[in-house]
Design an enzyme around this catalytic site. Structure first.
Site, mmCIF file in Angstrom:
data_model
loop_
_atom_site.group_PDB
_atom_site.id
_atom_site.type_symbol
_atom_site.label_atom_id
_atom_site.label_comp_id
_atom_site.label_asym_id
_atom_site.label_seq_id
_atom_site.Cartn_x
_atom_site.Cartn_y
_atom_site.Cartn_z
ATOM 1 N N ASP A 58 80.481 78.729 38.317
ATOM 2 C CA ASP A 58 81.653 78.585 37.860
ATOM 3 C C ASP A 58 83.047 79.290 38.355
ATOM 4 O OD1 ASP A 58 83.652 78.964 35.818
ATOM 5 O OD2 ASP A 58 82.188 79.333 34.295
ATOM 6 N N ILE A 59 83.934 78.553 38.438
ATOM 7 C CA ILE A 59 85.292 78.981 39.109
ATOM 8 C C ILE A 59 85.728 80.300 38.507
ATOM 9 C CG2 ILE A 59 85.967 76.944 40.299
ATOM 10 C CD1 ILE A 59 88.133 76.944 38.159
ATOM 11 N N THR A 121 98.786 67.789 37.970
ATOM 12 C CA THR A 121 99.083 66.567 37.335
ATOM 13 C C THR A 121 100.398 66.196 36.924
ATOM 14 O OG1 THR A 121 98.448 65.378 35.215
ATOM 15 C CG2 THR A 121 98.185 67.771 35.148
ATOM 16 N N ASP A 122 100.980 65.162 36.913
ATOM 17 C CA ASP A 122 102.261 64.745 36.526
ATOM 18 C C ASP A 122 102.455 64.933 34.854
ATOM 19 O OD1 ASP A 122 100.688 62.762 35.104
ATOM 20 O OD2 ASP A 122 101.976 61.102 35.998
ATOM 21 N N GLU A 123 101.276 65.240 34.056
ATOM 22 C CA GLU A 123 101.444 65.649 32.742
ATOM 23 C C GLU A 123 102.038 67.045 32.500
ATOM 24 O OE1 GLU A 123 98.179 64.622 30.168
ATOM 25 O OE2 GLU A 123 97.597 62.913 31.121
ATOM 26 N N TYR A 148 95.669 70.295 27.467
ATOM 27 C CA TYR A 148 95.259 70.068 28.808
ATOM 28 C C TYR A 148 96.757 70.146 29.627
ATOM 29 C CZ TYR A 148 94.933 67.310 32.959
ATOM 30 O OH TYR A 148 94.787 66.809 34.283
ATOM 31 N N LYS A 152 97.307 73.216 32.652
ATOM 32 C CA LYS A 152 97.435 72.605 33.948
ATOM 33 C C LYS A 152 98.999 73.231 34.689
ATOM 34 C CE LYS A 152 95.506 70.571 36.516
ATOM 35 N NZ LYS A 152 94.456 70.996 37.544
HETATM 36 P P1 NAD Z 1 86.929 65.376 36.108
HETATM 37 O O1 NAD Z 1 86.858 65.838 34.953
HETATM 38 O O2 NAD Z 1 86.402 64.137 36.668
HETATM 39 O O3 NAD Z 1 86.122 66.652 37.230
HETATM 40 C C1 NAD Z 1 86.282 67.948 37.016
HETATM 41 C C2 NAD Z 1 85.145 68.453 37.892
HETATM 42 O O4 NAD Z 1 85.358 70.039 37.735
HETATM 43 C C3 NAD Z 1 83.610 68.369 37.526
HETATM 44 O O5 NAD Z 1 82.783 68.093 38.629
HETATM 45 C C4 NAD Z 1 83.342 69.654 36.649
HETATM 46 O O6 NAD Z 1 81.837 70.018 36.686
HETATM 47 C C5 NAD Z 1 84.014 70.511 37.478
HETATM 48 N N1 NAD Z 1 84.323 71.913 36.684
HETATM 49 C C6 NAD Z 1 84.949 72.133 35.349
HETATM 50 N N2 NAD Z 1 84.713 73.340 35.096
HETATM 51 C C7 NAD Z 1 84.593 74.020 36.141
HETATM 52 C C8 NAD Z 1 84.401 75.389 36.247
HETATM 53 N N3 NAD Z 1 84.568 76.244 35.109
HETATM 54 N N4 NAD Z 1 83.860 75.942 37.162
HETATM 55 C C9 NAD Z 1 83.497 74.835 38.478
HETATM 56 N N5 NAD Z 1 83.730 73.477 38.232
HETATM 57 C C10 NAD Z 1 84.091 73.094 37.165
HETATM 58 O O7 NAD Z 1 88.224 65.648 36.630
HETATM 59 P P2 NAD Z 1 89.170 64.753 37.737
HETATM 60 O O8 NAD Z 1 89.345 63.557 36.867
HETATM 61 O O9 NAD Z 1 88.343 64.494 38.898
HETATM 62 O O10 NAD Z 1 90.219 65.786 37.918
HETATM 63 C C11 NAD Z 1 90.293 66.673 38.972
HETATM 64 C C12 NAD Z 1 91.658 67.492 39.185
HETATM 65 O O11 NAD Z 1 92.538 66.405 39.415
HETATM 66 C C13 NAD Z 1 91.940 68.237 38.020
HETATM 67 O O12 NAD Z 1 92.558 69.366 38.372
HETATM 68 C C14 NAD Z 1 92.867 67.225 37.178
HETATM 69 O O13 NAD Z 1 94.084 68.233 36.764
HETATM 70 C C15 NAD Z 1 93.651 66.750 38.477
HETATM 71 N N6 NAD Z 1 94.382 65.254 38.284
HETATM 72 C C16 NAD Z 1 93.426 64.222 37.775
HETATM 73 C C17 NAD Z 1 94.156 63.117 37.401
HETATM 74 C C18 NAD Z 1 93.384 61.791 36.878
HETATM 75 O O14 NAD Z 1 94.001 60.943 36.893
HETATM 76 N N7 NAD Z 1 92.037 62.178 36.609
HETATM 77 C C19 NAD Z 1 95.529 63.081 37.799
HETATM 78 C C20 NAD Z 1 96.166 63.894 38.515
HETATM 79 C C21 NAD Z 1 95.613 65.069 38.939
HETATM 80 O O1 DAU Z 2 98.759 61.329 34.424
HETATM 81 C C1 DAU Z 2 97.469 62.128 34.959
HETATM 82 C C2 DAU Z 2 96.447 62.270 34.000
HETATM 83 O O2 DAU Z 2 95.902 61.076 33.978
HETATM 84 C C3 DAU Z 2 95.463 63.572 34.571
HETATM 85 O O3 DAU Z 2 96.091 64.823 34.548
HETATM 86 C C4 DAU Z 2 94.161 63.416 33.507
HETATM 87 O O4 DAU Z 2 93.293 64.226 33.766
HETATM 88 C C5 DAU Z 2 93.669 62.091 33.087
HETATM 89 O O5 DAU Z 2 92.715 62.053 32.193
HETATM 90 C C6 DAU Z 2 94.934 61.094 32.885
HETATM 91 O O6 DAU Z 2 95.295 61.400 31.400
HETATM 92 P P1 DAU Z 2 95.802 60.217 30.441
HETATM 93 O O7 DAU Z 2 95.384 60.808 29.197
HETATM 94 O O8 DAU Z 2 96.832 59.412 31.017
HETATM 95 O O9 DAU Z 2 94.328 59.257 30.557
HETATM 96 P P2 DAU Z 2 93.207 58.577 29.658
HETATM 97 O O10 DAU Z 2 92.383 57.958 30.790
HETATM 98 O O11 DAU Z 2 92.806 59.419 28.796
HETATM 99 O O12 DAU Z 2 94.380 57.425 28.891
HETATM 100 C C7 DAU Z 2 95.132 56.614 29.475
HETATM 101 C C8 DAU Z 2 96.097 56.221 28.534
HETATM 102 O O13 DAU Z 2 95.178 55.173 27.948
HETATM 103 C C9 DAU Z 2 96.336 56.774 27.759
HETATM 104 O O14 DAU Z 2 97.877 56.358 27.148
HETATM 105 C C10 DAU Z 2 95.653 56.981 26.391
HETATM 106 C C11 DAU Z 2 95.254 55.205 26.283
HETATM 107 N N1 DAU Z 2 93.606 55.019 26.056
HETATM 108 C C12 DAU Z 2 92.809 55.956 26.318
HETATM 109 C C13 DAU Z 2 91.441 55.696 25.949
HETATM 110 C C14 DAU Z 2 90.198 56.537 26.298
HETATM 111 C C15 DAU Z 2 93.495 54.094 25.102
HETATM 112 O O15 DAU Z 2 94.552 52.997 24.870
HETATM 113 N N2 DAU Z 2 92.196 53.679 24.967
HETATM 114 C C16 DAU Z 2 90.978 54.461 25.156
HETATM 115 O O16 DAU Z 2 89.774 54.063 24.796
#
Ligand code: NAD
Ligand code: DAU
Length: 332
Positions: A58-59, A121-123, A148, A152
Site C-alpha cells: 500500500d502506498i 487528471t484534467d478533472e 475523486y 486528485k
Molecule cells: P486504475 O484504477 O486502473 O488503477 C489504479 C491502480 O492503483 C490499481 O492497480 C490499484 O491496485 C492501485 N492502487 C490503488 N490504491 C492503491 C494503494 N493504496 N496502494 C498501492 N496501489 C494502489 O487507474 P488508471 O485509470 O490506470 O489511472 C492511473 C492514474 O492515472 C491515476 O492517478 C488517475 O488519476 C490518472 N489518470 C487516469 C485517467 C483515465 O482516463 N483513466 C486520465 C488521467 C489521469
Molecule cells: O478525464 C480523465 C478521467 O477520465 C480520469 O481522471 C478518471 O480516472 C477516469 O475514470 C475518467 O473519468 P470519467 O468519469 O470521464 O470516465 P468514465 O469512463 O467513468 O465515464 C466517461 C463518460 O461516460 C462520463 O461522461 C460518464 C459516461 N458514462 C459512463 C459509464 C460507465 C456513460 O454514459 N455510461 C456508462 O455506462
C-alpha cells in the site's frame, strides 16, 4: 535507471510499464501496487525478473514507501482510486489513497532526494461549457466537482507545495480520458464493449451529451516518459490528443464497429454533478518537449480496443458480474 512505478498493475500504469520495458531496455522497473479490485498482476505478465520486480503493498504504508523510494532513482506515481461513480458512493478510500498515499510518497521523495513524476487528471479543473471552444491549460484554476477529482486536486496541491517549500524534483501531468487495453469494465468504453459482447444493451448517462477528450493510453505513456526524461522540474504539463467526442458519438461508433444498430442502447439516470465537457490544450508539451500523439484516429483506436476485449474474455469476465451488480444498485 531504477524506476519505481506506483499503481503499475492498473490500466494506465501497466500500459506504461510495458511501454518503458520496450523503449528503455537498460532500465529496471519496480511496481508497487496494492492490487485493489482495479489492479491485476496478470497485466504485467511476460516481464523478465532481471529487469522487473513486483511488490504488493500500500502506498499509504510509510515504512514500505520509505524503503522502495530509497532503492530507486525515480518514481512515476499512478496509484490512485480512479472511478468517479465509486467516489460519489464511498469517498473514504479516495481520501486515503489519493491524499494520504501521495503524502507518503512525497515525504519519502523529500527524505531521499529522488525524482518524482505525479500523474494527474484534467478533472481537477472542473468542466467546460459544451458549446464553447475553451480548453483546459496549465494555468486554468482548479475547480473539482467530485470526491475523486477533489482528492486528485489535493494530491496535485501537495506536490506543488513540496516543490515550492522543500524544493523536491517533481513534475505533474494532467491528462484527459484514456482508452485502450486493460481498462477495468467499470469505465465507459470497456463497459459498453463488454455489455455488447454479452448481448446486453450499453448504458448512456443522462442525455449522452457530455463530452470527453479521448487519448489512446500508449500516447499517455509516451508523454509521461517524455516528461520524466526532458520535463522542467516544478512544471505541470497538460496531456491530450484533440479527441473530443460526446458520449453518444462514442457509443454509436462502438455499436457500428460491433455490427449493432446505432440506437441499440439504454438511457439511464445521470451521474450526480456530472461534468459536461473536458478539452485539453496540449501546446506546451508539444512545443517544449516535442511530444506528439501517435494514435490520432479515434475510430481505429476504438476498433483495436474492441478487438482486445473480444480476444481477452478471460481477463474481463471475472470483473463483470460484480461491477454490473454495483451499477444496478445505483440505477445505472
Ligand atoms: P486504475 O484504477 O486502473 O488503477 C489504479 C491502480 O492503483 C490499481 O492497480 C490499484 O491496485 C492501485 N492502487 C490503488 N490504491 C492503491 C494503494 N493504496 N496502494 C498501492 N496501489 C494502489 O487507474 P488508471 O485509470 O490506470 O489511472 C492511473 C492514474 O492515472 C491515476 O492517478 C488517475 O488519476 C490518472 N489518470 C487516469 C485517467 C483515465 O482516463 N483513466 C486520465 C488521467 C489521469
Ligand atoms: O478525464 C480523465 C478521467 O477520465 C480520469 O481522471 C478518471 O480516472 C477516469 O475514470 C475518467 O473519468 P470519467 O468519469 O470521464 O470516465 P468514465 O469512463 O467513468 O465515464 C466517461 C463518460 O461516460 C462520463 O461522461 C460518464 C459516461 N458514462 C459512463 C459509464 C460507465 C456513460 O454514459 N455510461 C456508462 O455506462
Amino acid at each position: 535507471m531504477r524506476l519505481l512505478v506506483t499503481g503499475g498493475a492498473g490500466f494506465i500504469g501497466s500500459n506504461f510499464v510495458h511501454y518503458v520495458y520496450k523503449h528503455c531496455p537498460d532500465w529496471h522497473i519496480t511496481v508497487l501496487d496494492k492490487l485493489t479490485y482495479a489492479g491485476d498482476e496478470k497485466n504485467l505478465a511476460g516481464l523478465e525478473p532481471n529487469r522487473f520486480q513486483f511488490i504488493k503493498d500500500d502506498i499509504c504504508d510509510e515504512a514500505t514507501v520509505d524503503k522502495v523510494v530509497a532503492d530507486c532513482d525515480a518514481i512515476v506515481h499512478f496509484a490512485a482510486e480512479t472511478h468517479v461513480d465509486n467516489s460519489l458512493h464511498g469517498p473514504d478510500r479516495f481520501i486515503y489513497t489519493n491524499v494520504v498515499g501521495t503524502y507518503q510518497i512525497l515525504e519519502a521523495v523529500r527524505k531521499h532526494d529522488k525524482r518524482l513524476h505525479h500523474v494527474s487528471t484534467d478533472e481537477v479543473y472542473g468542466d467546460l461549457e459544451p458549446d464553447s471552444t475553451e480548453k483546459f491549460s496549465e494555468t486554468t484554476p482548479y475547480n473539482p466537482s467530485s470526491p475523486y477529482s477533489a482528492t486528485k486536486a489535493a494530491s496535485d496541491m501537495l506536490v506543488r507545495a513540496w516543490v515550492r517549500s522543500y524544493k523536491i524534483k517533481a513534475t505533474i501531468s494532467n491528462c484527459s480520458n484514456n482508452y485502450g487495453p486493460y481498462q477495468h469494465v467499470e469505465k465507459f468504453i470497456p463497459r459498453a464493449i463488454t455489455n455488447i459482447l454479452l448481448g446486453q444493451k450499453p448504458k448512456l448517462y443522462g442525455k449522452g451529451l457530455n463530452i470527453r477528450d479521448w487519448i489512446y493510453t500508449e500516447d499517455h505513456s509516451s508523454a509521461v516518459l517524455a516528461i520524466l526524461e526532458k520535463g522542467k522540474l516544478g512544471e505541470t504539463y497538460m496531456v491530450g490528443a484533440n479527441g473530443e467526442k460526446s458520449n453518444q458519438e462514442v457509443l454509436e461508433m462502438t455499436l457500428e464497429l460491433m455490427g449493432k444498430p446505432k440506437d441499440w442502447y439504454e438511457f439511464v439516470s445521470d451521474r450526480p454533478g456530472h461534468d459536461l465537457r473536458y478539452a485539453i490544450d496540449a501546446r506546451k508539451i508539444r512545443a517544449e518537449l516535442g511530444w506528439t500523439p501517435a494514435y490520432t484516429d479515434f475510430k481505429k483506436g476504438l476498433a483495436a480496443t474492441i478487438e482486445w476485449y473480444k480476444n481477452n474474455r478471460d481477463w474481463w469476465q471475472p470483473q463483470k458480474a460484480e461491477t454490473e451488480a454495483k451499477y444496478k444498485e445505483l440505477g445505472r
